[in-house]
Motif scaffolding. Structure first.
Motif, mmCIF file in Angstrom:
data_model
loop_
_atom_site.group_PDB
_atom_site.id
_atom_site.type_symbol
_atom_site.label_atom_id
_atom_site.label_comp_id
_atom_site.label_asym_id
_atom_site.label_seq_id
_atom_site.Cartn_x
_atom_site.Cartn_y
_atom_site.Cartn_z
ATOM 1 N N LEU A 1 0.825 -1.207 0.000
ATOM 2 C CA LEU A 1 0.000 0.000 0.000
ATOM 3 C C LEU A 1 0.861 1.259 0.000
ATOM 4 O O LEU A 1 0.620 2.195 -0.764
ATOM 5 C CB LEU A 1 -0.928 -0.028 1.222
ATOM 6 N N ARG A 2 1.899 1.279 0.844
ATOM 7 C CA ARG A 2 2.745 2.480 0.948
ATOM 8 C C ARG A 2 3.595 2.690 -0.304
ATOM 9 O O ARG A 2 4.115 3.790 -0.524
ATOM 10 C CB ARG A 2 3.636 2.391 2.181
ATOM 11 N N SER A 3 3.725 1.640 -1.119
ATOM 12 C CA SER A 3 4.460 1.805 -2.378
ATOM 13 C C SER A 3 3.626 2.513 -3.434
ATOM 14 O O SER A 3 4.153 2.964 -4.452
ATOM 15 C CB SER A 3 4.913 0.441 -2.914
ATOM 16 N N GLN A 4 2.313 2.612 -3.188
ATOM 17 C CA GLN A 4 1.398 3.237 -4.142
ATOM 18 C C GLN A 4 0.904 4.561 -3.564
ATOM 19 O O GLN A 4 -0.032 4.594 -2.764
ATOM 20 C CB GLN A 4 0.220 2.305 -4.440
ATOM 21 N N THR A 5 1.534 5.650 -3.955
ATOM 22 C CA THR A 5 1.228 6.962 -3.378
ATOM 23 C C THR A 5 -0.255 7.293 -3.458
ATOM 24 O O THR A 5 -0.824 7.880 -2.532
ATOM 25 C CB THR A 5 2.047 8.051 -4.086
ATOM 26 N N LYS A 6 -0.896 6.891 -4.547
ATOM 27 C CA LYS A 6 -2.310 7.247 -4.742
ATOM 28 C C LYS A 6 -3.218 6.589 -3.708
ATOM 29 O O LYS A 6 -4.364 7.015 -3.547
ATOM 30 C CB LYS A 6 -2.757 6.845 -6.146
ATOM 31 N N LEU A 7 -2.714 5.565 -3.014
ATOM 32 C CA LEU A 7 -3.542 4.865 -2.027
ATOM 33 C C LEU A 7 -3.498 5.510 -0.650
ATOM 34 O O LEU A 7 -4.244 5.086 0.238
ATOM 35 C CB LEU A 7 -3.112 3.395 -1.919
ATOM 36 N N TRP A 8 -2.656 6.518 -0.459
ATOM 37 C CA TRP A 8 -2.607 7.129 0.867
ATOM 38 C C TRP A 8 -2.376 8.642 0.862
ATOM 39 O O TRP A 8 -2.603 9.316 1.871
ATOM 40 C CB TRP A 8 -1.530 6.470 1.734
ATOM 41 N N LYS A 9 -1.994 9.195 -0.266
ATOM 42 C CA LYS A 9 -1.609 10.610 -0.258
ATOM 43 C C LYS A 9 -2.680 11.544 -0.822
ATOM 44 O O LYS A 9 -2.700 12.727 -0.498
ATOM 45 C CB LYS A 9 -0.301 10.798 -1.031
ATOM 46 N N SER A 10 -3.565 11.060 -1.645
ATOM 47 C CA SER A 10 -4.564 11.917 -2.275
ATOM 48 C C SER A 10 -5.797 12.094 -1.382
ATOM 49 O O SER A 10 -6.032 11.320 -0.457
ATOM 50 C CB SER A 10 -4.993 11.322 -3.624
ATOM 51 N N TRP A 11 -6.611 13.098 -1.693
ATOM 52 C CA TRP A 11 -7.829 13.327 -0.909
ATOM 53 C C TRP A 11 -8.840 12.216 -1.139
ATOM 54 O O TRP A 11 -9.594 11.852 -0.231
ATOM 55 C CB TRP A 11 -8.436 14.686 -1.250
ATOM 56 N N THR A 12 -8.842 11.639 -2.347
ATOM 57 C CA THR A 12 -9.762 10.518 -2.605
ATOM 58 C C THR A 12 -9.359 9.290 -1.795
ATOM 59 O O THR A 12 -10.220 8.539 -1.322
ATOM 60 C CB THR A 12 -9.794 10.169 -4.101
ATOM 61 N N ALA A 13 -8.045 9.092 -1.619
ATOM 62 C CA ALA A 13 -7.580 7.969 -0.808
ATOM 63 C C ALA A 13 -8.088 8.088 0.621
ATOM 64 O O ALA A 13 -8.478 7.092 1.244
ATOM 65 C CB ALA A 13 -6.057 7.907 -0.826
ATOM 66 N N LYS A 14 -8.098 9.301 1.148
ATOM 67 C CA LYS A 14 -8.577 9.504 2.519
ATOM 68 C C LYS A 14 -10.054 9.142 2.649
ATOM 69 O O LYS A 14 -10.484 8.576 3.660
ATOM 70 C CB LYS A 14 -8.333 10.947 2.948
ATOM 71 N N LEU A 15 -10.820 9.441 1.621
ATOM 72 C CA LEU A 15 -12.237 9.081 1.646
ATOM 73 C C LEU A 15 -12.413 7.559 1.604
ATOM 74 O O LEU A 15 -13.240 6.996 2.325
ATOM 75 C CB LEU A 15 -12.966 9.728 0.464
ATOM 76 N N TRP A 16 -11.618 6.901 0.754
ATOM 77 C CA TRP A 16 -11.707 5.443 0.650
ATOM 78 C C TRP A 16 -11.237 4.768 1.944
ATOM 79 O O TRP A 16 -11.834 3.782 2.390
ATOM 80 C CB TRP A 16 -10.885 4.935 -0.533
ATOM 81 N N VAL A 17 -10.193 5.295 2.555
ATOM 82 C CA VAL A 17 -9.692 4.719 3.808
ATOM 83 C C VAL A 17 -10.776 4.770 4.878
ATOM 84 O O VAL A 17 -11.011 3.782 5.593
ATOM 85 C CB VAL A 17 -8.419 5.462 4.276
ATOM 86 N N ARG A 18 -11.441 5.905 5.003
ATOM 87 C CA ARG A 18 -12.533 6.021 5.979
ATOM 88 C C ARG A 18 -13.630 5.009 5.681
ATOM 89 O O ARG A 18 -14.173 4.372 6.593
ATOM 90 C CB ARG A 18 -13.122 7.434 5.957
ATOM 91 N N PHE A 19 -13.951 4.851 4.392
ATOM 92 C CA PHE A 19 -15.000 3.920 3.994
ATOM 93 C C PHE A 19 -14.655 2.484 4.372
ATOM 94 O O PHE A 19 -15.471 1.764 4.961
ATOM 95 C CB PHE A 19 -15.244 4.018 2.488
ATOM 96 N N PHE A 20 -13.428 2.055 4.049
ATOM 97 C CA PHE A 20 -13.075 0.660 4.307
ATOM 98 C C PHE A 20 -12.884 0.390 5.800
ATOM 99 O O PHE A 20 -13.246 -0.686 6.289
ATOM 100 C CB PHE A 20 -11.832 0.269 3.501
ATOM 101 N N LEU A 21 -12.312 1.327 6.527
ATOM 102 C CA LEU A 21 -12.231 1.157 7.976
ATOM 103 C C LEU A 21 -13.625 0.992 8.567
ATOM 104 O O LEU A 21 -13.872 0.079 9.375
ATOM 105 C CB LEU A 21 -11.538 2.366 8.616
ATOM 106 N N LEU A 22 -14.544 1.837 8.169
ATOM 107 C CA LEU A 22 -15.889 1.799 8.719
ATOM 108 C C LEU A 22 -16.624 0.511 8.353
ATOM 109 O O LEU A 22 -17.254 -0.119 9.206
ATOM 110 C CB LEU A 22 -16.686 3.013 8.240
ATOM 111 N N THR A 23 -16.545 0.109 7.087
ATOM 112 C CA THR A 23 -17.266 -1.095 6.677
ATOM 113 C C THR A 23 -16.705 -2.341 7.352
ATOM 114 O O THR A 23 -17.466 -3.229 7.758
ATOM 115 C CB THR A 23 -17.237 -1.268 5.150
ATOM 116 N N VAL A 24 -15.383 -2.403 7.500
ATOM 117 C CA VAL A 24 -14.782 -3.555 8.186
ATOM 118 C C VAL A 24 -15.198 -3.579 9.651
ATOM 119 O O VAL A 24 -15.554 -4.631 10.197
ATOM 120 C CB VAL A 24 -13.247 -3.536 8.043
ATOM 121 N N PHE A 25 -15.202 -2.435 10.308
ATOM 122 C CA PHE A 25 -15.571 -2.389 11.724
ATOM 123 C C PHE A 25 -17.065 -2.654 11.924
ATOM 124 O O PHE A 25 -17.454 -3.325 12.892
ATOM 125 C CB PHE A 25 -15.200 -1.032 12.323
#
Length: 358
Positions: free
Chosen positions: A222-246
């Motif tokens: 994941l950290r090798s792919q900047t688009k998965l953690w650095k962009s504003w869209t990534a932040k939205l997706w991270v919140r989504f997946f954390l929430l759905t998993v929890f």
């Protein structure tokens, strides 16, 4: 005491072979992805860390761990009633989840061998571990005179397509939450050995280290792919997946609360601790984590669970199908409402504090 759904009697495909549980949003899913896109991933930005994790996977520290010693070689007919049904359900869901990972990783390894041999090797090791886990769990089911036909599952299960980015997010979280699920049960058993009614629980300490290493690999990827953690869209997706998993974890634990109760674990306390620890661990990979200390965070998760139990009760009722359809609308809407409110809780930024995360 937490309300839960009574564990149904196991249904059979044929003598000794358990019929798979019906596929729902809460049952382990089988996944496929865009294999060519994975093969084309540029991992150079974090290649050193990826290679270090692969070296750990290659070492295979648990190659001698999954041995069915003499303690397994006895009759387990004394495990009866709800305890037996709940344990079989736990074994089936765990086995299906591990086998799902095996199938995905095996196919990734095969498809990437030519164009991305480094990642192909990593997925080969991951598939090895998942196959080992699934086989061990299935043999434990056989001790209770049942087993899963894994070949039947392979051919008949529905496969859900996730793009590579979603696979990386979800598998990372799945492995890390799996680590905390196993390690907390292990710690509980160490403190209360009277609940260790089957020797599988003795395997959890080393077992969860496999989950941890798998999560570390996906974190490095994941950290090798900047688009998965650095962009504003990534932040939205991270919140989504954390929430759905929890949310999924909460619904599953509360739906199957009887299993945790028979091993002396309070479902609510266990669920909250697993989520808090997984959320904190995720700060190592994600640009943000959820605010689990918000006063309404766990309350809203439990509201999702309570409405899920209402839906299950409606589905199991003897009402006509059209009545069931309309009765399910309010709890479904309530789940979406609480999920939306949880999503809107301000998250905690982690990039600035990454060096201080333990």
């Amino acid at each position: 005491m937490v309300d839960s759904v009574a564990t149904p009697e196991p249904q059979l495909l044929k003598p000794g072979i358990k019929a798979p549980v019906a596929e729902t949003l809460l049952t382990p899913r089988f996944y496929t992805t865009d294999f060519d896109a994975v093969a084309k991933l540029d991992i150079s930005a974090n290649e050193a860390e990826i290679k270090a994790v692969i070296d750990e996977l290659r070492a295979d520290y648990n190659r001698h761990h999954f041995v069915r010693d003499d303690e397994f070689k006895q009759s387990w007919d004394h495990i009866t009633g709800e305890k037996r049904r709940a344990f079989i359900d736990f074994l089936e869901r765990s086995c299906t989840s591990e086998f799902s990972g095996f199938l995905l990783f095996k196919e990734l390894s095969r498809r990437l061998k030519k164009n991305n041999p480094l990642l192909s090797q990593a997925f080969e090791y991951l598939a090895r571990d998942e196959a080992r886990h699934a086989g061990f769990l299935n043999k434990s089911m056989a001790d209770l005179n049942l087993s899963l036909d894994l070949n039947f599952l392979t051919k008949n299960r529905t496969y859900t397509f996730f793009p590579p980015e979603w696979i990386i997010y979800t598998v990372y979280l799945s492995e890390k939450i799996g680590y905390w699920r196993y390690i907390l049960v292990h710690q509980h058993m160490q403190e209360h050995p009277e609940y260790q009614f089957y020797p599988l629980f003795r395997k959890f300490e080393s077992w969860c280290q496999d989950e941890n290493r798998h999560g570390d690999f996906f974190k490095a990827l994941l950290r090798s792919q900047t688009k998965l953690w650095k962009s504003w869209t990534a932040k939205l997706w991270v919140r989504f997946f954390l929430l759905t998993v929890f949310a999924t974890h909460t619904m599953t634990v509360f739906e199957r609360a009887s299993f945790y109760e028979v091993i002396g674990i309070h479902p609510r306390k266990y669920n909250n601790r697993v989520i808090q620890e997984t959320n904190n661990t995720s700060a190592r990979a994600f640009p943000l984590i959820l605010n689990t200390n918000h006063p309404l965070f766990f309350w809203r998760l439990e509201q999702c669970s309570e409405n899920n139990l209402k839906i299950a009760a409606i589905k199991n009722s003897n009402q006509p199908a059209i009545v069931k359809f309309f009765q399910q609308i309010p709890p479904i809407v309530a789940i979406f409402w609480h999920m939306l409110q949880l999503y809107l809780i301000k998250p905690i930024e982690t990039e600035s504090t990454r060096g201080t995360v333990l």
